[in-house]
Design a protein around this motif. Structure first.
Motif, PDB file in Angstrom:
ATOM      1  N   THR A   1    -104.852  40.201 -48.350  1.00  0.00           N
ATOM      2  CA  THR A   1    -103.905  39.385 -47.582  1.00  0.00           C
ATOM      3  C   THR A   1    -102.528  39.379 -48.233  1.00  0.00           C
ATOM      4  O   THR A   1    -102.386  39.527 -49.448  1.00  0.00           O
ATOM      5  N   GLU A   2    -101.534  39.127 -47.393  1.00  0.00           N
ATOM      6  CA  GLU A   2    -100.155  39.095 -47.887  1.00  0.00           C
ATOM      7  C   GLU A   2     -99.936  37.933 -48.851  1.00  0.00           C
ATOM      8  O   GLU A   2     -99.012  37.957 -49.660  1.00  0.00           O
ATOM      9  N   ILE A   3    -100.794  36.922 -48.778  1.00  0.00           N
ATOM     10  CA  ILE A   3    -100.642  35.770 -49.681  1.00  0.00           C
ATOM     11  C   ILE A   3    -100.884  36.215 -51.126  1.00  0.00           C
ATOM     12  O   ILE A   3    -100.050  35.999 -52.008  1.00  0.00           O
ATOM     13  N   THR A   4    -101.992  36.896 -51.344  1.00  0.00           N
ATOM     14  CA  THR A   4    -102.314  37.411 -52.673  1.00  0.00           C
ATOM     15  C   THR A   4    -101.263  38.438 -53.119  1.00  0.00           C
ATOM     16  O   THR A   4    -100.832  38.446 -54.275  1.00  0.00           O
TER      17      THR A   4
ATOM     18  N   LYS B   1     -94.896  31.070 -45.481  1.00  0.00           N
ATOM     19  CA  LYS B   1     -95.941  30.633 -46.407  1.00  0.00           C
ATOM     20  C   LYS B   1     -95.309  30.114 -47.678  1.00  0.00           C
ATOM     21  O   LYS B   1     -94.269  30.599 -48.103  1.00  0.00           O
TER      22      LYS B   1
ATOM     23  N   VAL C   1    -102.811  33.463 -57.214  1.00  0.00           N
ATOM     24  CA  VAL C   1    -102.664  32.327 -56.295  1.00  0.00           C
ATOM     25  C   VAL C   1    -103.519  31.151 -56.764  1.00  0.00           C
ATOM     26  O   VAL C   1    -104.690  31.321 -57.094  1.00  0.00           O
TER      27      VAL C   1
END
Lengths: 385, 259
Positions: B77-80, B105, B115
């Protein structure tokens, strides 16, 4: 390796609809129930069949929104939609409905629903920590007892109440044992199969058959676990699911959690362990009505203020089920659970330092991709996938 | 060790090639096919260095289109990825604000690129690049020029969070004769407000790195700094953070495999 009994479980809904048709022909009375606060003992003691009512699918929501506001939780809209479109066979066959004032949305919805079926709304106290709370709830139990007797044309005897208490305690113990299987790491049963079993049980007409089936399933899982089988690889992040009630039709978060590399090992929500923690006191020197009232009032629902028992329960379960992360599921517009989420996150992080995420969604598929990103990122945080 | 990170966003597709510490990148519009833009960016990136797919040891795809790219080894995911990329770009980053085309985000990290918590905007376009795009269209401007337009202006009040209602608000402000730069400042403030509120709920960052396409907009950056009362760090490669993070995570994977 999937337990073979899951096939029987999956077929239960159809079987139960047939069973209800038969029961109807034999003039058995059927009582529909929406919530875990509804005391099934009273229904059984009245010689009637308690059944759960539909409210976990998206399909009837459009019909409900012709009457109810859109910004209401999907559970209320779905329940109402099923009823007014006559698409829930359990509602259809019900002679009487037991409802509760669990939230403002529900209690006002029930005012509209009573046009379709004889219905009684039990008034819950706002919290359990006031001296008068149990007395109030006892009074509500008695009112319900009178209503049931009146509507079903029966008398609820003490003997029947005691028998019902024993039967339902056995059912609770069987369910608790089933849940406890997933304390094993890696879990022998997928979360999706677990929610299927829990949910199907709710619609079960014959209690004894239901208990046997749950025991059979649990024995089978025990066997599978003994051989070291699991649908999950070792090290799969173990998730506790808490928050709003989930059933088949609204299981998307569970599905995504497992598709994205997690294992939902523990269900704290209403359909899960929340309602299994306490049995009704079987002490025969006590008034059974009081024992029943006492037990139901202990359910740690967010409609109670304060509701610290839920936080304590989550804390216990994190330990018992070796949980790596907590997912707090809130249905949109469910104010009580959404707000309480803040306390859940605080407690989980402070006491355990493990990740906790609150997911707010509805029954539709419109946010599947967004949810998937959140859930994948959460699983990645837990070191999975 | 050669790794590639491909970040298929809703507006732009970014590709990064990492050869040890040497970094090459490109960005192309995503258009209507994330699959095609993912493939095209990858091929162009390789061609520019005279490489083929066989030369690349590991490819990670990220962004909303990550699953539609056929040649990747893994999707993350783009979050990680943003957390990892921001840490690479700005050492010691403990909060990442990523505003992209269709979502925004806020990511908290442990200061080492991992994260620890995150929040993401809900279903709607408020606080995203899409919001800016719609407003730019209503103002007859290009979204890439918006950032320079608001400098020093008193922001007009844009009270609606809903993109459609905010657009009507912008049109009526124009009709009232409010200066364009004030309206643009108001738009930037609105995006910043929304994202700052999300960040506030998540926690305090001491070193905040702003990533994603909207990080190129100085107006949003300025209002984020004002709203949050802290410095907001943007570097020239901020928009590449996701792809850089993906390429770095690919390196991690390879190292883990070898050891």
């Amino acid at each position: 390796m999937r337990p073979g009994s899951m096939r029987i479980v999956e077929d239960l809904r159809d079987q139960n609809i047939l069973a209800l048709e038969h029961a109807k022909k034999e003039n058995k009375k059927i009582v529909g129930m929406y919530c875990a606060y509804g005391p099934q003992e009273l229904v059984l003691a009245a010689g009637a069949l308690p059944v759960s009512l539909c409210g976990t699918r998206h399909e009837p929501i459009a019909a409900a929104e012709k009457v109810l506001p859109r910004n209401l939780c999907p559970l209320i809209k779905s329940s109402f939609g099923f009823a007014i479109t006559d698409t829930c066979p359990f509602f259809h066959f019900s002679d009487f409905i037991i409802a509760e004032t669990t939230c403002d949305g529900k209690k006002k919805m029930f005012e509209l629903l009573r046009r379709y079926k004889p219905l009684h709304v039990m008034h819950l106290p706002q919290g359990t920590d006031r001296p008068g709370a149990l007395k109030w709830w006892m009074e509500e139990m008695n009112i319900l007892k009178n209503k049931l007797e009146e509507n079903l044309g029966v008398e609820i005897s003490v003997e029947n109440l005691r028998a019902a208490i024993k039967l339902l305690n056995r059912e609770r113990a069987a369910m608790k044992r089933l849940h406890a299987m997933n304390r094993i790491d890696p879990a022998p049963l997928s979360g999706l199969d677990m929610i299927t079993a829990i949910w199907m049980k709710g619609f079960n007409v014959d209690k004894e058959d239901g208990i046997s089936l749950i025991n059979q399933l649990t024995d089978e899982i025990e066997d599978i676990a003994g051989k070291g089988f699991s649908p999950f690889a070792a090290g799969t992040p173990r998730i506790l699911l808490t928050g709003c009630p989930v059933g088949i039709g609204s299981e998307k978060v569970i599905r995504l959690l497992e598709e994205c590399g997690g294992s939902v090992v523990c269900f704290e929500s209403c359909s899960g362990i929340k309602t299994l923690e306490y049995l009704v006191d079987e002490d025969e020197s006590r008034d059974p009505m009081e024992a029943i009232a006492e037990r139901y009032l202990k359910i740690p629902c967010s409609c109670m203020s304060p509701n610290s028992e839920r936080l304590d329960l989550i804390e216990r379960l994190i330990g018992e089920y070796s949980v790596d992360g907590v997912v707090d599921l809130s249905w949109q517009a469910c104010h009580t659970y959404i707000i309480e989420g803040e306390l859940v996150r605080e407690r989980v992080r402070e006491r355990f330092g493990i990740p906790c995420i609150q997911l707010e969604t509805d029954y539709s598929n419109s946010d599947l991709e967004q949810l998937k990103t959140r859930i994948s990122a959460f699983i990645e945080m837990l070191g999975g996938s | 060790m050669l790794t590639v990170g491909i970040d298929v966003g809703s507006i732009m597709t970014k590709a990064v090639l990492l050869n040890g510490t040497e970094l090459k990148s490109l960005a192309i519009p995503t258009g209507c096919s994330p699959r095609d833009s993912g493939t095209k960016s990858f091929e162009e990136l390789l061609n520019a260095s005279g490489l083929t797919r066989e030369d690349i040891d590991y490819v990670i795809g990220t962004g909303y289109g990550r699953i539609s790219v056929p040649f990747i080894d893994k999707a993350v995911t783009e979050i990680t990825c943003h957390a990892r990329g921001a840490h690479y770009l700005v050492d010691g980053t403990d909060m990442v604000i990523d505003i992209g085309g269709q979502d925004s985000k806020v990511i908290l990290t442990d200061g080492k690129g991992n994260v620890t918590n995150f929040a993401m905007n809900d279903k709607c376009a408020a606080g995203t690049g899409r919001f800016l795009q719609v407003m730019a269209a209503a103002l007859g401007s290009d979204v890439s020029k918006l950032g320079d337009l608001s400098h020093g202006a008193e922001p007009a009040q844009i009270s609606s969070m809903c993109t459609v209602f905010a657009e009507s608000e912008v049109i009526s402000l124009l009709a009232q004769g409010v200066a364009k730069k004030s309206i643009v400042a108001g738009i930037h403030k609105s995006v910043a407000n929304r994202v700052a509120a999300m960040a506030e709920r998540l926690g305090k960052g001491s070193r905040i790195t702003f990533t994603g396409g909207v990080s190129k907009n100085d107006g949003v950056k300025e209002y984020l700094a004002r709203e949050m009362g802290r410095e907001i760090i943007v570097v020239p490669q901020s928009h590449l953070a996701g792809a850089i993070g993906a390429a770095l995570l690919a390196q991690d994977r390879l190292r883990a495999k070898k050891s």
